[in-house]
Design a protein around this motif. Structure first.
Motif, mmCIF file in Angstrom:
data_model
loop_
_atom_site.group_PDB
_atom_site.id
_atom_site.type_symbol
_atom_site.label_atom_id
_atom_site.label_comp_id
_atom_site.label_asym_id
_atom_site.label_seq_id
_atom_site.Cartn_x
_atom_site.Cartn_y
_atom_site.Cartn_z
ATOM 1 N N LYS A 32 8.632 -3.469 -2.328
ATOM 2 C CA LYS A 32 8.270 -2.306 -1.253
ATOM 3 C C LYS A 32 8.291 -0.883 -1.663
ATOM 4 O O LYS A 32 7.372 -0.131 -1.326
ATOM 5 N N VAL A 50 -3.099 -4.187 -0.492
ATOM 6 C CA VAL A 50 -1.965 -3.506 0.441
ATOM 7 C C VAL A 50 -2.635 -3.802 1.925
ATOM 8 O O VAL A 50 -3.587 -3.891 2.236
ATOM 9 N N SER A 51 -1.434 -4.137 2.950
ATOM 10 C CA SER A 51 -1.793 -4.476 4.143
ATOM 11 C C SER A 51 -1.494 -3.493 5.280
ATOM 12 O O SER A 51 -0.718 -2.398 4.898
ATOM 13 N N ARG A 105 4.978 -0.935 -2.967
ATOM 14 C CA ARG A 105 3.910 -0.663 -2.260
ATOM 15 C C ARG A 105 3.937 0.822 -1.710
ATOM 16 O O ARG A 105 2.850 1.383 -1.205
ATOM 17 N N SER A 106 5.105 1.456 -1.662
ATOM 18 C CA SER A 106 5.103 2.856 -1.173
ATOM 19 C C SER A 106 4.275 3.783 -1.981
ATOM 20 O O SER A 106 3.868 5.007 -1.640
ATOM 21 N N CYS A 129 6.721 -6.987 2.439
ATOM 22 C CA CYS A 129 6.569 -5.620 1.652
ATOM 23 C C CYS A 129 5.255 -5.112 1.826
ATOM 24 O O CYS A 129 5.099 -3.937 0.997
ATOM 25 N N GLY A 130 4.617 -5.529 2.536
ATOM 26 C CA GLY A 130 3.257 -4.683 2.942
ATOM 27 C C GLY A 130 2.039 -5.068 2.025
ATOM 28 O O GLY A 130 1.302 -4.276 1.997
ATOM 29 N N LYS A 186 4.111 -10.295 2.360
ATOM 30 C CA LYS A 186 4.049 -9.838 3.873
ATOM 31 C C LYS A 186 5.085 -8.882 4.312
ATOM 32 O O LYS A 186 4.861 -7.566 4.898
#
Ligand code: TRP
Length: 335
Positions: free
Chosen positions: A190, A334-335, A193-194, A312-313, A310
């Motif tokens: 996460k 990235v989703s 991802r951020s 975690c984006g 998924k």
């Protein structure tokens, strides 16, 4: 020869600039781990000089399939991977836990061959490793733009946020994700991802579920190198923290649970004994056959990896397997 340009392109984010603080942190972590009900020692301390050498030997063992499998994945799919990475113009290739980057070099050479527009940002907590890598890349791929970062993953990601604005491809190779507890792996992903935006990617190495005996053998080799590697942690504590572990009175023990898909490594005290650590002035008692937990290595199914991503984006773009389908490098968008 080392050019000044190579040396100048190293960023040190490590807060602990002098060795004494390193030792204090090590002493604290050891004391904290040994004070717990289930004694534990953090696996990050495996890799001192001797530990790193032993791990090199582990990677050459017939039983330790992981490194060879990922080599095969990267070698067989390097053209495809490079095409995925460089499709949308310039990017920063960020290699978390780069080490000697032996595997990443397969991709670096391919990207250079395809004349991709990118720079390489290896990240590692070992300053020595990043210095050596910068030098070896300067020799092997003199055209490559390298900016090595010395620091923890999270520090490095924050630094990247402020200093690298263009598209990012993050590499997290070697099944390092498997060494996190599940909650920590989610927090880690996460966090990664951020710092990413649409168009950025993550390539993550994952050791897959397989014959439990194959997994067990990889962490309990016949030559006893893994045992030496695990026990070296006690030698290191003796050397650096003035402890008096009688290393011969501990066994390496490795256990794989196919239900959870977790390989766990322990050091087991063969008898009732006491150990004193000068650096903290503390003593610790061991019952006969009491264990110290030293490492978890999670093995995943692809479904679990997809769900983890998924949550975690991340969405899977492509899965690259080795010929045995025992290891995968998973490419996420990235989703
Ligand atoms: N962390 C790596 C892994 O899970 C390295 C490793 C190999 C290891 N054998 C080990 C860590 C034994 C601790 C104990 O594959």
């Amino acid at each position: 020869m080392i050019s000044t340009a190579t040396i100048a392109s190293m960023v040190n984010l490590s807060r602990k600039q002098d060795g004494s603080n390193d030792t204090a942190a090590f002493a604290n972590d050891v004391a904290e781990g040994l004070s717990q009900e289930q004694k534990t020692l953090p696996s990050r301390y495996f890799y001192d000089g001797r530990g790193s050498k032993l791990f090199q030997q582990i990677m050459d063992l017939p039983e330790y399939y992981l490194t060879r499998a990922e080599f095969e994945v990267l070698t067989d799919n390097r053209q495809d991977m490079a095409a995925y990475f460089s499709g949308e113009g310039f990017f920063h290739m960020i290699d978390l836990g780069a080490g000697d980057a032996l595997k990443t070099k397969i991709l670096l050479r391919e990207l250079e061959k395809q004349q991709s527009m990118f720079d390489y940002v290896p990240v590692d907590i070992s300053g020595d490793a990043m210095q050596q890598l910068s030098e070896s890349l300067h020799d092997e791929l003199p055209e490559l733009k390298v900016e090595a970062v010395v620091g923890e993953y999270f520090q490095a990601l924050e630094w990247l946020q402020d200093n690298k604005s263009e598209r990012k491809v993050v590499l997290f190779l070697g099944s390092n994700i498997g060494n996190f507890e599940l909650t920590d792996s989610k927090a880690f992903l996460k966090s990664v991802r951020s710092y990413l935006k649409s168009g950025d990617r993550l390539l993550m190495g994952v050791d897959l579920r397989k014959d439990p005996q194959v997994i067990l053998d990889a962490y309990n080799d016949a030559a006893g190198i893994t045992a030496e590697f695990n026990l070296n942690l006690l030698h290191r504590i003796n050397r650096e923290l003035g402890a008096d572990f009688d290393v011969n009175q501990f066994n390496h023990y490795a256990l794989y649970n196919p239900q959870e898909g977790v390989m766990r490594s322990f050091l087991v005290s063969k008898l009732e004994q006491q150990v004193t650590i000068k650096a903290t002035g503390q003593s610790f008692s061991f019952d006969a056959w009491e264990s110290i937990h030293t490492e978890n290595s999670h093995k995943y199914t692809l479904n679990q990896i997809e769900d983890l991503g998924k949550e975690c984006g991340f969405a899977i773009e492509k899965v690259f397997y080795d010929s045995q389908r025992g290891f995968a490098d998973v490419l996420f968008t990235v989703s």
